[in-house]
Design an enzyme around this catalytic site. Structure first.
Site, mmCIF file in Angstrom:
data_model
loop_
_atom_site.group_PDB
_atom_site.id
_atom_site.type_symbol
_atom_site.label_atom_id
_atom_site.label_comp_id
_atom_site.label_asym_id
_atom_site.label_seq_id
_atom_site.Cartn_x
_atom_site.Cartn_y
_atom_site.Cartn_z
ATOM 1 N N ARG A 162 -16.219 0.755 1.734
ATOM 2 C CA ARG A 162 -15.785 1.448 2.949
ATOM 3 C C ARG A 162 -15.034 2.727 2.592
ATOM 4 O O ARG A 162 -14.258 2.749 1.636
ATOM 5 C CB ARG A 162 -14.852 0.522 3.750
ATOM 6 C CG ARG A 162 -14.118 1.240 4.866
ATOM 7 C CD ARG A 162 -13.315 0.287 5.698
ATOM 8 N NE ARG A 162 -12.045 -0.100 5.107
ATOM 9 C CZ ARG A 162 -10.920 0.624 5.151
ATOM 10 N NH1 ARG A 162 -10.912 1.801 5.719
ATOM 11 N NH2 ARG A 162 -9.806 0.166 4.616
ATOM 12 N N GLU A 170 -3.739 6.121 1.143
ATOM 13 C CA GLU A 170 -4.579 7.161 0.557
ATOM 14 C C GLU A 170 -4.181 8.545 1.075
ATOM 15 O O GLU A 170 -4.505 9.569 0.474
ATOM 16 C CB GLU A 170 -6.044 6.864 0.899
ATOM 17 C CG GLU A 170 -7.020 7.746 0.176
ATOM 18 C CD GLU A 170 -8.456 7.296 0.378
ATOM 19 O OE1 GLU A 170 -8.742 6.096 0.211
ATOM 20 O OE2 GLU A 170 -9.284 8.137 0.716
ATOM 21 N N LEU A 178 0.781 -1.224 0.000
ATOM 22 C CA LEU A 178 0.000 0.000 0.000
ATOM 23 C C LEU A 178 0.818 1.282 0.000
ATOM 24 O O LEU A 178 1.752 1.443 0.782
ATOM 25 C CB LEU A 178 -0.926 0.013 1.224
ATOM 26 C CG LEU A 178 -2.032 1.051 1.132
ATOM 27 C CD1 LEU A 178 -3.049 0.641 0.077
ATOM 28 C CD2 LEU A 178 -2.711 1.247 2.468
ATOM 29 N N HIS A 196 -7.766 -4.982 -0.852
ATOM 30 C CA HIS A 196 -7.390 -4.260 0.350
ATOM 31 C C HIS A 196 -8.248 -4.558 1.566
ATOM 32 O O HIS A 196 -7.741 -4.718 2.671
ATOM 33 C CB HIS A 196 -7.454 -2.772 0.034
ATOM 34 C CG HIS A 196 -7.043 -1.882 1.165
ATOM 35 N ND1 HIS A 196 -5.773 -1.924 1.707
ATOM 36 C CD2 HIS A 196 -7.716 -0.927 1.861
ATOM 37 C CE1 HIS A 196 -5.697 -1.018 2.686
ATOM 38 N NE2 HIS A 196 -6.857 -0.421 2.809
HETATM 39 C C1 LIG Z 1 -1.550 -1.666 4.597
HETATM 40 C C2 LIG Z 1 -2.861 -1.287 5.211
HETATM 41 C C3 LIG Z 1 -3.097 0.026 5.577
HETATM 42 C C4 LIG Z 1 -4.308 0.376 6.167
HETATM 43 N N1 LIG Z 1 -4.518 1.675 6.512
HETATM 44 C C5 LIG Z 1 -5.678 2.023 7.131
HETATM 45 C C6 LIG Z 1 -5.892 3.346 7.581
HETATM 46 O O1 LIG Z 1 -5.034 4.214 7.476
HETATM 47 N N2 LIG Z 1 -7.065 3.640 8.172
HETATM 48 C C7 LIG Z 1 -8.046 2.714 8.357
HETATM 49 O O2 LIG Z 1 -9.098 3.030 8.911
HETATM 50 N N3 LIG Z 1 -7.853 1.429 7.947
HETATM 51 C C8 LIG Z 1 -6.692 1.068 7.359
HETATM 52 N N4 LIG Z 1 -6.508 -0.234 6.962
HETATM 53 C C9 LIG Z 1 -7.493 -1.261 7.355
HETATM 54 C C10 LIG Z 1 -7.351 -1.578 8.837
HETATM 55 O O3 LIG Z 1 -6.001 -1.541 9.190
HETATM 56 C C11 LIG Z 1 -7.908 -2.950 9.203
HETATM 57 O O4 LIG Z 1 -9.177 -3.127 8.655
HETATM 58 C C12 LIG Z 1 -8.015 -3.108 10.709
HETATM 59 O O5 LIG Z 1 -6.795 -2.743 11.331
HETATM 60 C C13 LIG Z 1 -8.386 -4.536 11.075
HETATM 61 O O6 LIG Z 1 -8.241 -4.705 12.458
HETATM 62 P P1 LIG Z 1 -8.648 -6.096 13.123
HETATM 63 O O7 LIG Z 1 -8.432 -5.921 14.582
HETATM 64 O O8 LIG Z 1 -10.001 -6.457 12.666
HETATM 65 O O9 LIG Z 1 -7.660 -7.169 12.512
HETATM 66 P P2 LIG Z 1 -6.056 -7.262 12.370
HETATM 67 O O10 LIG Z 1 -5.371 -6.067 12.873
HETATM 68 O O11 LIG Z 1 -5.810 -7.694 10.976
HETATM 69 O O12 LIG Z 1 -5.684 -8.439 13.356
HETATM 70 C C14 LIG Z 1 -6.071 -9.771 13.122
HETATM 71 C C15 LIG Z 1 -5.586 -10.612 14.275
HETATM 72 O O13 LIG Z 1 -6.139 -11.917 14.184
HETATM 73 C C16 LIG Z 1 -5.145 -12.872 14.426
HETATM 74 N N5 LIG Z 1 -5.557 -14.114 13.759
HETATM 75 C C17 LIG Z 1 -6.082 -14.268 12.532
HETATM 76 N N6 LIG Z 1 -6.342 -15.563 12.300
HETATM 77 C C18 LIG Z 1 -5.980 -16.236 13.405
HETATM 78 C C19 LIG Z 1 -5.991 -17.606 13.767
HETATM 79 N N7 LIG Z 1 -6.437 -18.559 12.955
HETATM 80 N N8 LIG Z 1 -5.509 -17.951 14.990
HETATM 81 C C20 LIG Z 1 -5.029 -17.003 15.848
HETATM 82 N N9 LIG Z 1 -4.988 -15.694 15.537
HETATM 83 C C21 LIG Z 1 -5.463 -15.321 14.337
HETATM 84 C C22 LIG Z 1 -3.876 -12.261 13.882
HETATM 85 O O14 LIG Z 1 -2.737 -12.841 14.474
HETATM 86 C C23 LIG Z 1 -4.066 -10.801 14.322
HETATM 87 O O15 LIG Z 1 -3.636 -10.651 15.656
HETATM 88 C C24 LIG Z 1 -5.305 -0.605 6.375
HETATM 89 C C25 LIG Z 1 -5.067 -1.916 6.011
HETATM 90 C C26 LIG Z 1 -3.867 -2.251 5.402
HETATM 91 C C27 LIG Z 1 -3.675 -3.679 4.964
#
Ligand SMILES: Cc1cc2nc3c(=O)[nH]c(=O)nc-3n(C[C@H](O)[C@H](O)[C@H](O)COP(=O)(O)OP(=O)(O)OC[C@H]3O[C@@H](n4cnc5c(N)ncnc54)[C@H](O)[C@@H]3O)c2cc1C
Length: 596
Positions: free
Chosen positions: A408, A268, A265, A366
């Site tokens: 989104r 944005e 990425l 994404h």
């Molecule tokens: C490069 C990038 C930049 C981004 N920038 C932005 C931004 O600036 N602003 C914004 O609003 N959003 C942004 N997003 C989107 C946003 O970061 C994510 O949607 C959000 O952080 C997801 O958070 P989460 O807690 O749902 O999951 P994640 O932070 O993805 O965490 C998932 C967790 O689940 C665990 N897990 C998964 N499967 C298993 C399993 N089978 N067993 C044990 N553990 C497991 C992983 O280890 C991890 O700890 C970005 C995304 C990316 C990829």
């Protein structure tokens, strides 16, 4: 009777990103003594930490300088005269969602947003600041005011470190590098999970009164993606296989600025800070697609515009399939202050320095708008009527509440993960302190999963897991991407069925128990195959264009037939689709044509 390899906690949270960590921290803070978090990677390597651009909240701290238009410099809004409003944030989000977002849930997320940002601030989060000390805010696509709170382009990193610290302070236990492989639901009551300690290879049944999934997104189903290697949608597939339906899976967001051929990425925020998009002739082509918002139109629209430029021969680089991000006019100082990480990524991966060169980019998979259906308190539901799966919660990218609908807006997902992770934490605490029970578990689910792993090692077949995964990603990218049509979607579906069959003959070569990454890859690939079928089935069924889902053979949004969520239930023949109504306040936010 409890088995020797069984572990028990009051609450088990799977996922240590923002959603999971907020939930665990709040549940502990609210008096639940025994909260455990499982993460397949080190908690601080969760994808939340990779987020760059910002987290949205209508604080109204900055406003564009008058008469300079969308690209003009920002200046602090005078104290007491906020340059933004909750209503405007709600409306932008509904419009961004192409009216598929549930409006009651959107209102809750946006009303909670300022409170959540201030809680981050009070926990010590190092936001970028205005000269007067207030939190700085910048523009993002589809938002009509500068409302992204940020920390240079390290926003996710600082947010995640802040809540992780607090979770530790409140006594949350972390199981780092433990892989959840199964969810135990009997009679619509969740009783625990099965997980592997990756270091030893031991597989345990883990019982709990409440389980929460914050397992993140599933971008890794695609060849070109901005997502980390861990984003294989395990939680979504595990829930589906345990009988929980999935909601709106056909809506996959393609971000317009992934580094060419890598998908990594370029936030944005590059465009939020004033960057341009140009084609191979040097033209700022967004003028032809979104005259008023230009580069800051929402992502679905910008990605489609880029793809159209490429399809019509105006792409650059050797294969004519790249577009360019132009940051040169921002100047060295601004790039180094606001976008230091994206500059480094461009130098490291494509060898161009945005300070004085164009950066080749392309759309990249994404974000997953769809996921595990749940209410605004993280309670997972089993059907369109909202029947709860008792003791099972979800939040963050793996969940679908639905606040993003068909598309989104940038910075709304760090917000979603934080707001709804936090709300799930409160709901779980209430559930546990209200006398939740530890339910018995029938059979031996750990043993069933040990046999699953053993099966990969002893399979007489010769299929390679890696080859199957690559073929899946190729067909998803080619046939279920930015533009879709019935013919290509049917090809994707038959490819997936064929790959699922081949997977039954897959064998892993590493048969050791400690840190067996071959086995993990096999489990992850099985999950990719499970939910990719649901994405394609939903995309094939939905004969309209809405948000990120664009059918070239069914142009136009069809509110009469498709203003509804798709819900997929697992059946032996494949996903069975039913529908759920969208929560719309017809007086306040009636569906409109979506123009930018
Ligand atoms: C490069 C990038 C930049 C981004 N920038 C932005 C931004 O600036 N602003 C914004 O609003 N959003 C942004 N997003 C989107 C946003 O970061 C994510 O949607 C959000 O952080 C997801 O958070 P989460 O807690 O749902 O999951 P994640 O932070 O993805 O965490 C998932 C967790 O689940 C665990 N897990 C998964 N499967 C298993 C399993 N089978 N067993 C044990 N553990 C497991 C992983 O280890 C991890 O700890 C970005 C995304 C990316 C990829």
């Amino acid at each position: 009777m409890s088995q020797p390899d069984t572990l028990t906690h009051d609450v088990i949270v799977v996922g240590a990103g923002l959603a999971g960590t907020w939930a665990a921290m709040i549940a502990s803070q609210q008096g639940v003594k025994d909260v455990a978090v499982l993460s397949k990677i080190h908690p601080l390597r969760s994808h939340s930490g990779a987020a760059q651009g910002g987290i949205a909240a209508a604080l109204g701290n900055t406003r564009p300088t008058p008469n300079t238009g969308a690209e003009g410099p920002l200046e602090p809004a005078p104290e007491g005269e906020p340059a933004d409003s909750l209503d405007s944030h709600v409306f932008d989000t509904i419009k961004g969602s192409d009216w598929l977002g549930d409006q009651d849930a959107i209102e809750i997320m946006i009303k909670d947003a300022p409170q959540v940002v201030y809680e981050y601030e009070h926990m010590g989060c190092v936001f970028s600041r205005l000269p007067d000390g207030r939190i700085a805010q910048r523009r993002f696509g589809g938002h009509s005011a500068p409302r992204a709170c940020y920390a240079a382009d390290w926003t996710g990193h600082v947010l995640l470190h802040t809540v992780h610290e607090q979770a530790l302070r409140h006594g949350v236990k972390f199981y780092s590098e433990w892989y959840c492989m199964d969810l135990i639901v009997e009679d619509n009551v969740c009783r625990g999970v099965v997980a592997m300690n990756i270091l030893t290879g031991e597989i345990h049944t883990m019982r709990a009164k409440a389980v929460m999934f914050g397992t993140g997104g599933y971008g890794r189903a695609y060849k070109i993606t901005s997502n980390a290697y861990a984003n294989t949608g395990d939680g979504v597939a595990i829930a589906y296989n345990a009988g929980v339906p999935l909601l709106d899976m056909e809506f996959v967001q393609f971000h317009p600025t992934g580094l060419y051929k890598h998908g990594i990425l370029m936030s944005e925020a590059c465009r939020g800070e004033g960057g341009y998009l140009v084609n191979s002739t040097g033209e700022r082509f967004m003028e032809r697609y979104a005259k008023s918002k230009m580069e800051l139109a929402p992502r679905d629209l910008v990605s489609r515009s880029e793809q159209q430029e490429i399809n019509e021969g105006r792409g650059g680089e050797a294969d004519h399939d790249a577009i360019y991000l132009d940051l040169r006019h921002l100047g060295r100082e601004k790039i180094l202050a606001r976008l230091p990480q994206v500059r480094e990524l461009a130098i490291d991966f494509v060898g161009t320095d945005p300070i004085d060169q164009l950066v080749p980019i392309q759309p990249t998979a994404h974000y997953s708008m769809g996921g595990i259906p749940c209410d605004v308190n993280g309670q997972v539901i089993a059907d369109a009527q909202g029947t709860p799966v008792v003791g099972f919660y979800a939040a963050g990218e793996c969940a679908c509440i639905s606040v993003h609908g068909a598309n989104r807006l940038g910075t709304n997902s760090l917000l979603d993960a934080s707001v709804f992770g936090r709300r799930a934490g409160y709901a779980i605490a209430e559930f546990i302190t209200g006398g939740a029970k530890l339910y018995p578990i029938g059979g031996d689910p750990a043993d069933r999963n040990r046999r699953r792993v053993q099966g990969f090692m002893t399979n007489p077949g010769k299929e390679s897991v890696e080859k199957i995964a690559q073929e899946l990603k190729t067909t998803m990218t080619n046939n279920c991407g930015v533009f879709r049509d019935g013919e290509r979607l049917r090809i994707a579906l038959s490819d997936i069925k064929r790959l699922q069959e081949r997977f039954t003959h897959a064998r892993v070569m590493d048969t050791s128990s400690r840190f067996n990454t071959d086995v993990l890859a096999a489990l992850e690939t099985e999950h990719l195959l499970d939910f990719s079928e649901v994405i394609v089935a939903g995309a094939l069924a939905r004969t309209e264009c809405r948000g990120a889902h664009w059918r070239t053979d069914h142009l136009g949004r069809d509110d009469k037939n498709w203003l509804k969520h798709t819900m997929a239930h697992k059946r032996s023949s494949g996903p069975e689709l039913s529908f759920k109504s969208v929560n719309i306040n017809y007086e306040k936010y009636p569906p409109q044509e979506r123009k930018y």
